[in-house]
Design a protein around this motif. Structure first.
Motif, PDB file in Angstrom:
ATOM      1  N   HIS A  84       0.873  -1.332   0.048  1.00 35.37           N
ATOM      2  CA  HIS A  84      -0.141  -0.406   0.301  1.00 35.37           C
ATOM      3  C   HIS A  84       1.366   0.851   0.128  1.00 35.37           C
ATOM      4  CE1 HIS A  84      -2.458   2.805   2.526  1.00 35.37           C
ATOM      5  NE2 HIS A  84      -2.948   3.165   1.377  1.00 35.37           N
ATOM      6  N   LEU A  85       0.406   1.872  -0.314  1.00 33.55           N
ATOM      7  CA  LEU A  85       1.315   3.422  -1.094  1.00 33.55           C
ATOM      8  C   LEU A  85       0.734   4.150  -0.023  1.00 33.55           C
ATOM      9  CD1 LEU A  85       2.716   3.769  -4.675  1.00 33.55           C
ATOM     10  CD2 LEU A  85       3.487   2.663  -2.985  1.00 33.55           C
ATOM     11  N   THR A  86       1.481   5.082   0.606  1.00 34.49           N
ATOM     12  CA  THR A  86       1.103   5.744   1.661  1.00 34.49           C
ATOM     13  C   THR A  86       1.934   6.828   2.053  1.00 34.49           C
ATOM     14  OG1 THR A  86      -0.099   6.640   3.308  1.00 34.49           O
ATOM     15  CG2 THR A  86       0.845   3.681   3.574  1.00 34.49           C
ATOM     16  N   VAL A 111      -1.800  -0.946  -4.177  1.00 34.69           N
ATOM     17  CA  VAL A 111      -2.860  -0.104  -4.062  1.00 34.69           C
ATOM     18  C   VAL A 111      -2.476   1.513  -3.997  1.00 34.69           C
ATOM     19  CG1 VAL A 111      -4.741   0.429  -1.641  1.00 34.69           C
ATOM     20  CG2 VAL A 111      -3.983  -1.877  -2.403  1.00 34.69           C
ATOM     21  N   VAL A 112      -3.447   2.350  -4.852  1.00 31.54           N
ATOM     22  CA  VAL A 112      -3.251   3.834  -4.462  1.00 31.54           C
ATOM     23  C   VAL A 112      -4.666   3.801  -4.369  1.00 31.54           C
ATOM     24  CG1 VAL A 112      -0.589   3.967  -5.497  1.00 31.54           C
ATOM     25  CG2 VAL A 112      -2.799   3.852  -7.183  1.00 31.54           C
ATOM     26  N   GLY A 113      -4.510   5.736  -3.352  1.00 38.37           N
ATOM     27  CA  GLY A 113      -6.187   5.867  -3.119  1.00 38.37           C
ATOM     28  C   GLY A 113      -5.765   7.281  -3.900  1.00 38.37           C
ATOM     29  N   VAL A 121      -6.740  -1.632   4.899  1.00 34.97           N
ATOM     30  CA  VAL A 121      -6.006  -1.030   4.456  1.00 34.97           C
ATOM     31  C   VAL A 121      -4.480  -1.436   5.076  1.00 34.97           C
ATOM     32  CG1 VAL A 121      -5.118  -0.007   1.881  1.00 34.97           C
ATOM     33  CG2 VAL A 121      -7.276   0.002   2.163  1.00 34.97           C
ATOM     34  N   TYR A 122      -4.243  -0.162   6.027  1.00 34.13           N
ATOM     35  CA  TYR A 122      -3.013  -0.783   6.590  1.00 34.13           C
ATOM     36  C   TYR A 122      -2.734  -1.670   7.334  1.00 34.13           C
ATOM     37  CZ  TYR A 122      -2.830   4.808   6.036  1.00 34.13           C
ATOM     38  OH  TYR A 122      -2.992   5.831   5.128  1.00 34.13           O
ATOM     39  N   GLU A 123      -3.884  -2.230   7.864  1.00 36.23           N
ATOM     40  CA  GLU A 123      -3.878  -3.507   8.343  1.00 36.23           C
ATOM     41  C   GLU A 123      -3.795  -4.885   7.009  1.00 36.23           C
ATOM     42  OE1 GLU A 123      -6.283  -1.968  11.964  1.00 36.23           O
ATOM     43  OE2 GLU A 123      -6.787  -3.296  10.738  1.00 36.23           O
ATOM     44  N   ASN A 128       3.584  -1.267   4.141  1.00 36.24           N
ATOM     45  CA  ASN A 128       2.814   0.213   4.082  1.00 36.24           C
ATOM     46  C   ASN A 128       3.973   0.670   3.478  1.00 36.24           C
ATOM     47  OD1 ASN A 128       0.028   0.753   4.694  1.00 36.24           O
ATOM     48  ND2 ASN A 128       0.708  -0.957   6.203  1.00 36.24           N
ATOM     49  N   VAL A 129       4.192   1.484   2.431  1.00 36.08           N
ATOM     50  CA  VAL A 129       5.317   2.074   1.548  1.00 36.08           C
ATOM     51  C   VAL A 129       5.118   3.548   1.277  1.00 36.08           C
ATOM     52  CG1 VAL A 129       7.283   1.983   0.138  1.00 36.08           C
ATOM     53  CG2 VAL A 129       5.975   0.339   0.906  1.00 36.08           C
ATOM     54  N   ALA A 130       5.862   4.111   1.797  1.00 34.85           N
ATOM     55  CA  ALA A 130       6.184   5.761   1.490  1.00 34.85           C
ATOM     56  C   ALA A 130       6.861   6.285   0.615  1.00 34.85           C
ATOM     57  CB  ALA A 130       6.358   6.845   2.892  1.00 34.85           C
ATOM     58  N   ILE A 131       6.108   7.393  -0.827  1.00 34.58           N
ATOM     59  CA  ILE A 131       7.277   7.990  -1.058  1.00 34.58           C
ATOM     60  C   ILE A 131       7.839   9.203  -0.572  1.00 34.58           C
ATOM     61  CG2 ILE A 131       8.255   8.296  -3.779  1.00 34.58           C
ATOM     62  CD1 ILE A 131       7.839   5.643  -3.067  1.00 34.58           C
ATOM     63  N   GLY A 132       8.781   9.385   0.208  1.00 33.73           N
ATOM     64  CA  GLY A 132       8.616  10.117   0.960  1.00 33.73           C
ATOM     65  C   GLY A 132       7.349  10.258   2.125  1.00 33.73           C
ATOM     66  N   GLN A 134       5.405  12.935   3.069  1.00 33.48           N
ATOM     67  CA  GLN A 134       4.958  14.399   2.116  1.00 33.48           C
ATOM     68  C   GLN A 134       3.240  13.980   1.708  1.00 33.48           C
ATOM     69  OE1 GLN A 134       5.613  17.333   4.270  1.00 33.48           O
ATOM     70  NE2 GLN A 134       7.160  16.236   4.596  1.00 33.48           N
ATOM     71  N   PRO A 135       2.847  14.828   2.047  1.00 30.85           N
ATOM     72  CA  PRO A 135       1.352  14.490   1.067  1.00 30.85           C
ATOM     73  C   PRO A 135       1.662  14.969  -0.979  1.00 30.85           C
ATOM     74  CG  PRO A 135       1.323  16.559   1.755  1.00 30.85           C
ATOM     75  CD  PRO A 135       2.737  15.566   2.232  1.00 30.85           C
ATOM     76  N   HIS A 136       1.260  13.955  -2.249  1.00 33.94           N
ATOM     77  CA  HIS A 136       1.588  14.146  -2.993  1.00 33.94           C
ATOM     78  C   HIS A 136       0.466  13.429  -4.178  1.00 33.94           C
ATOM     79  CE1 HIS A 136       4.485  10.934  -3.825  1.00 33.94           C
ATOM     80  NE2 HIS A 136       4.994  11.767  -3.073  1.00 33.94           N
ATOM     81  N   SER A 137       1.339  13.001  -4.525  1.00 37.63           N
ATOM     82  CA  SER A 137      -0.169  12.217  -5.495  1.00 37.63           C
ATOM     83  C   SER A 137      -0.014  10.737  -5.667  1.00 37.63           C
ATOM     84  CB  SER A 137       0.132  12.559  -7.256  1.00 37.63           C
ATOM     85  OG  SER A 137       0.232  12.007  -8.312  1.00 37.63           O
ATOM     86  N   GLU A 138      -0.979  10.130  -6.051  1.00 43.83           N
ATOM     87  CA  GLU A 138      -0.872   8.704  -6.735  1.00 43.83           C
ATOM     88  C   GLU A 138      -0.326   8.450  -7.699  1.00 43.83           C
ATOM     89  OE1 GLU A 138      -3.508  10.461  -6.274  1.00 43.83           O
ATOM     90  OE2 GLU A 138      -4.844   9.616  -6.922  1.00 43.83           O
ATOM     91  N   VAL A 139       0.121   9.302  -8.264  1.00 46.32           N
ATOM     92  CA  VAL A 139       0.612   9.793 -10.149  1.00 46.32           C
ATOM     93  C   VAL A 139       2.146   9.288  -9.552  1.00 46.32           C
ATOM     94  CG1 VAL A 139       1.152  10.283 -12.601  1.00 46.32           C
ATOM     95  CG2 VAL A 139      -0.873  10.525 -11.080  1.00 46.32           C
TER      96      VAL A 139
HETATM   97  N1  SAM Z   1      -6.027  12.186   1.717  1.00 45.66           N
HETATM   98  C1  SAM Z   1      -6.083  10.645   1.667  1.00 45.66           C
HETATM   99  C2  SAM Z   1      -5.875  10.045   2.487  1.00 45.66           C
HETATM  100  O1  SAM Z   1      -5.464  10.215   3.644  1.00 45.66           O
HETATM  101  O2  SAM Z   1      -5.568   8.747   2.785  1.00 45.66           O
HETATM  102  C3  SAM Z   1      -4.817  10.517   0.398  1.00 45.66           C
HETATM  103  C4  SAM Z   1      -5.406  11.253  -0.711  1.00 45.66           C
HETATM  104  S1  SAM Z   1      -3.471  11.422  -2.278  1.00 45.66           S
HETATM  105  C5  SAM Z   1      -3.729  12.807  -2.819  1.00 45.66           C
HETATM  106  C6  SAM Z   1      -3.923  10.068  -3.192  1.00 45.66           C
HETATM  107  C7  SAM Z   1      -3.103   8.705  -2.811  1.00 45.66           C
HETATM  108  O3  SAM Z   1      -1.565   9.370  -3.330  1.00 45.66           O
HETATM  109  C8  SAM Z   1      -3.332   8.014  -1.561  1.00 45.66           C
HETATM  110  O4  SAM Z   1      -3.636   7.226  -0.795  1.00 45.66           O
HETATM  111  C9  SAM Z   1      -1.519   7.032  -1.662  1.00 45.66           C
HETATM  112  O5  SAM Z   1      -1.311   5.987  -2.222  1.00 45.66           O
HETATM  113  C10 SAM Z   1      -0.662   8.541  -3.096  1.00 45.66           C
HETATM  114  N2  SAM Z   1       0.092   9.174  -1.424  1.00 45.66           N
HETATM  115  C11 SAM Z   1       0.542  10.380  -2.072  1.00 45.66           C
HETATM  116  N3  SAM Z   1       1.229  10.636  -1.309  1.00 45.66           N
HETATM  117  C12 SAM Z   1       1.989   9.911  -1.142  1.00 45.66           C
HETATM  118  C13 SAM Z   1       3.378   9.548  -0.654  1.00 45.66           C
HETATM  119  N4  SAM Z   1       4.442  10.664   0.834  1.00 45.66           N
HETATM  120  N5  SAM Z   1       3.846   8.121  -0.448  1.00 45.66           N
HETATM  121  C14 SAM Z   1       3.264   7.031  -0.930  1.00 45.66           C
HETATM  122  N6  SAM Z   1       1.965   7.071  -1.573  1.00 45.66           N
HETATM  123  C15 SAM Z   1       1.402   8.586  -1.485  1.00 45.66           C
END
Ligand code: SAM
Length: 199
Positions: A84-86, A111-113, A121-123, A128-132, A134-139
């Motif tokens: 799960h990318l988060t 999984v991307v949201g 989903v986290y469970e 549960n893998v982060a690309i940094g 910080q919030p950015h984009s699923e793409v």
């Molecule tokens: N606000 C939503 C939440 O709290 O779950 C997430 C919205 S974000 C625009 C949409 C998706 O982008 C997330 O579900 C995740 O899959 C991906 N995403 C955004 N930032 C990410 C990060 N730093 N690392 C990995 N995935 C990320």
């Protein structure tokens, strides 16, 4: 290499159309085998992704999934590894080696949201893998994830059955038509003169 399927959660018609298409195009171009889309059913969107595969080659599967949680549980029961990318997860750099080993042995669901992703989903995720963090984009997250995991496959991948193929060109557009005759495309020389499709 085993198969990677991207699961796009909670697509909303109207609001997420472009981003969901971009998730699918990125999955295909960067080396995944398919994308499953959950949320609002959107047959037009699925059709437009299939048309890209018809024109530019495959194989690449795209489908709608009604019961995303059932899909995840079924795939896990079948032995797939769930990523799960988060932004809240562990850094990709810390688990990259493990994920490559997993992919040698098991198919992977990534999984991307779109909107908020529920706790289950986290469970259910094995990672549960982060690309940094910080919030950015699923793409963006998917592109970086696949590029790192597959070591630049985007630069080497070949597609089967394509109608069209780009001939890399430093200044213009060159497209080779391999089959089919109804597609419109354009090409031009560096001086701006049209030269049509190169066949
Ligand atoms: N606000 C939503 C939440 O709290 O779950 C997430 C919205 S974000 C625009 C949409 C998706 O982008 C997330 O579900 C995740 O899959 C991906 N995403 C955004 N930032 C990410 C990060 N730093 N690392 C990995 N995935 C990320």
């Amino acid at each position: 290499m085993r198969r990677i399927t991207v699961l796009r959660l909670f697509h909303r018609v109207g609001r997420d159309d472009r981003v969901t298409v971009h998730v699918a195009l990125t999955a295909r171009a960067f080396g995944a085998s398919g994308v499953m889309i959950s949320g609002d059913r959107d047959d037009g969107l699925i059709g437009s992704i299939r048309r890209v595969t018809e024109q530019w080659g495959g194989p690449f599967e795209v489908d709608f999934v009604e019961d995303w949680e059932g899909y995840i549980r079924d795939r896990k029961a079948a032995g797939d590894v769930l990523v799960h990318l988060t932004m809240y997860g562990v850094s990709l750099l810390d688990v990259l080696g493990e994920l490559r080993n997993q992919l040698d042995q098991r198919d992977m669901v990534v999984v991307v949201g779109a909107s908020k992703v529920p706790r289950v989903v986290y469970e259910l995720a094995d990672y549960n893998v982060a690309i940094g963090n910080q919030p950015h984009s699923e793409v963006a997250a998917l592109a970086v994830f696949l590029d790192r995991l597959l070591e630049g496959r985007v630069f080497k991948v070949e597609f089967e059955g394509a109608m069209l193929k780009v001939i890399p060109d430093p200044r213009g557009k060159r497209v080779l038509r391999l089959r089919g005759g109804n597609l419109k495309s354009e090409a031009w020389d560096g001086d701006g003169r049209g030269r049509g499709l190169v066949v």
